[in-house]
Design a protein around this motif. Structure first.
Motif, PDB file in Angstrom:
ATOM      1  N   ASP A  78       0.733  -1.262  -0.116  1.00  0.00           N
ATOM      2  CA  ASP A  78      -0.025   0.135   0.173  1.00  0.00           C
ATOM      3  C   ASP A  78       0.845   1.382  -0.087  1.00  0.00           C
ATOM      4  N   LEU A  79       0.298   2.187  -0.351  1.00  0.00           N
ATOM      5  CA  LEU A  79       0.991   3.559  -0.424  1.00  0.00           C
ATOM      6  C   LEU A  79       1.468   4.118   0.897  1.00  0.00           C
ATOM      7  N   GLU A  80       0.904   3.628   1.890  1.00  0.00           N
ATOM      8  CA  GLU A  80       1.410   4.050   3.203  1.00  0.00           C
ATOM      9  C   GLU A  80       2.586   3.264   4.006  1.00  0.00           C
ATOM     10  N   HIS A  81       2.727   2.151   3.169  1.00  0.00           N
ATOM     11  CA  HIS A  81       3.912   0.747   3.513  1.00  0.00           C
ATOM     12  C   HIS A  81       3.322   0.295   4.788  1.00  0.00           C
ATOM     13  N   GLU A  82       1.825   0.327   5.101  1.00  0.00           N
ATOM     14  CA  GLU A  82       1.779  -0.400   6.290  1.00  0.00           C
ATOM     15  C   GLU A  82       1.685  -1.675   6.239  1.00  0.00           C
ATOM     16  N   SER A  83       1.871  -2.278   5.111  1.00  0.00           N
ATOM     17  CA  SER A  83       1.923  -3.938   5.071  1.00  0.00           C
ATOM     18  C   SER A  83       3.352  -4.379   5.315  1.00  0.00           C
ATOM     19  N   LEU A  84       4.338  -3.300   5.199  1.00  0.00           N
ATOM     20  CA  LEU A  84       5.638  -3.642   5.518  1.00  0.00           C
ATOM     21  C   LEU A  84       6.186  -3.425   6.756  1.00  0.00           C
ATOM     22  N   PHE A  85       5.310  -2.797   7.906  1.00  0.00           N
ATOM     23  CA  PHE A  85       5.889  -2.331   8.907  1.00  0.00           C
ATOM     24  C   PHE A  85       6.301  -3.372   9.793  1.00  0.00           C
ATOM     25  N   VAL A  86       5.298  -4.378   9.998  1.00  0.00           N
ATOM     26  CA  VAL A  86       5.720  -5.351  10.998  1.00  0.00           C
ATOM     27  C   VAL A  86       7.276  -6.258  10.478  1.00  0.00           C
ATOM     28  N   ASP A 128       8.700  10.623  -1.026  1.00  0.00           N
ATOM     29  CA  ASP A 128       8.271   9.198  -0.437  1.00  0.00           C
ATOM     30  C   ASP A 128       9.475   8.476   0.108  1.00  0.00           C
ATOM     31  N   LEU A 129      10.562   8.644  -0.741  1.00  0.00           N
ATOM     32  CA  LEU A 129      11.695   8.058   0.062  1.00  0.00           C
ATOM     33  C   LEU A 129      12.109   8.735   1.238  1.00  0.00           C
ATOM     34  N   GLU A 130      12.134   9.841   1.406  1.00  0.00           N
ATOM     35  CA  GLU A 130      12.339  10.564   2.692  1.00  0.00           C
ATOM     36  C   GLU A 130      11.267  10.031   3.823  1.00  0.00           C
ATOM     37  N   GLN A 131      10.115  10.019   3.627  1.00  0.00           N
ATOM     38  CA  GLN A 131       9.299   9.613   4.519  1.00  0.00           C
ATOM     39  C   GLN A 131       9.655   7.947   5.069  1.00  0.00           C
ATOM     40  N   ASN A 132       9.978   7.458   4.020  1.00  0.00           N
ATOM     41  CA  ASN A 132      10.386   5.971   4.481  1.00  0.00           C
ATOM     42  C   ASN A 132      11.866   5.914   5.242  1.00  0.00           C
ATOM     43  N   LEU A 133      12.698   6.896   4.719  1.00  0.00           N
ATOM     44  CA  LEU A 133      14.130   7.040   5.607  1.00  0.00           C
ATOM     45  C   LEU A 133      13.669   7.296   7.046  1.00  0.00           C
ATOM     46  N   ILE A 134      12.800   8.303   7.267  1.00  0.00           N
ATOM     47  CA  ILE A 134      12.258   8.791   8.595  1.00  0.00           C
ATOM     48  C   ILE A 134      12.068   7.601   9.427  1.00  0.00           C
TER      49      ILE A 134
END
Length: 296
Positions: A169-177, A206-212
């Motif tokens: 998903d766009l929010e990367h929620e499925s990758l969090f765990v 989006d990369l910056e949000q992922n890096l944070i």
């Protein structure tokens, strides 16, 4: 803390002369010469091996840390990969599709056999397992502990999502765990956690949000697909000037407190306990690595 600096690991399709040439100038901490997924059709894999060996032997990458991403044990290509690529100039290998510790143990012994055959000191070549399946996520700690050659583990999210039959998903929620579990497994085993690639390659916002988030989760580096990502990736995974200043101040105050038998030092209203001192030492060690690389 590992002696390797791995803020950025850049994939380079090893059969592509133009991309290999451009990788010579890339500022990535690690170059991942890809012999696996991006090298298609299968006939190109030998071209990739030959080109990698040729350019390394000619000294094109003499100052680079290189971990080829080889093919897995079920591919029919693994023996060719490691027989040809266990040469000076290669630091180690990224091993894909590791599902459990047994896969890495097998690969360790294969490397050991080849090192013996070639008269290379045993343990020379290091391993970065790529965690790409649900099984691998659940077995991440076992994978880290399967070989003393393992210096880092990296998350491959797209293969994981396909295996999970989930959605990225766009929010990367499925990758969090899984991201959280992989980082914890790596830190528990004292190896470097490397975060997954940025799928939307040129979306730097989006990369910056992922890096944070990645930094919050404890990651130390990121897999990269495009050199344009490197500057931002390095900024987030490098101590800032303020970080370095505060780390030095923490160590100064801690030393002063111990010399004066004052117990725990206080900085900005906070007790400077052992965790702060440990973190400060790690920050300064990483800063030294980055400084050494720039001056090298």
């Amino acid at each position: 803390m590992s002696d390797y600096l791995m803020r950025s690991l850049l994939f380079v399709p090893a059969h592509n002369q133009r991309l290999m040439d451009s990788a010579i100038k890339a500022e990535a901490d690690v170059l991942l010469f890809d012999i696996e997924d991006s090298v298609q059709p299968v006939e190109n894999k030998q071209k990739a091996r030959d080109l990698a060996v040729k350019m390394i032997s000619e000294g094109a990458f003499k100052d680079k840390v290189i971990f080829p991403r080889i093919n897995d044990r079920e591919s029919g290509q693994l023996l060719k990969d490691v027989t040809q690529l266990t040469i000076d100039g290669i630091t180690g290998f990224m091993y894909p599709k590791a599902k459990k510790g047994e896969d890495i143990y097998f690969f360790d012994k294969l490397l050991e056999t080849i090192e013996y055959e070639k008269g290379i000191p045993v343990g020379t070549f290091k391993i970065i397992p790529l965690i790409e399946t649900a099984s691998a996520v659940l077995n991440a700690q076992d994978i880290c502990n399967a070989s003393s050659r393992v210096v880092a583990i990296a998350y491959g999210s797209e293969d994981f999502i396909a295996d999970l039959e989930g959605q990225h998903d766009l929010e990367h929620e499925s990758l969090f765990v899984p991201r959280n579990m992989i980082a914890m497994a790596a830190r528990a085993c004292k190896v470097i956690p490397i975060d997954t690639v940025q799928v939307r390659v040129k979306d730097l916002e989006d990369l910056e949000q992922n890096l944070i988030l990645s930094k919050k989760l404890g990651y130390e580096g990121m897999l990269c697909l495009n050199p344009i990502e490197l500057s931002l990736v390095h900024r987030y995974f490098s101590p800032s000037e303020q970080d370095v200043y505060e780390a030095k101040e923490i160590l100064r105050l801690d030393k002063e407190a111990r010399e004066n038998n004052q117990g725990v030092a206080i900085m900005n209203g906070k007790f400077v306990g052992p965790p702060f001192v440990l973190k400060a030492n790690k920050i300064l060690k990483k800063h030294q690595k980055i400084t050494s690389k720039k001056n090298g």
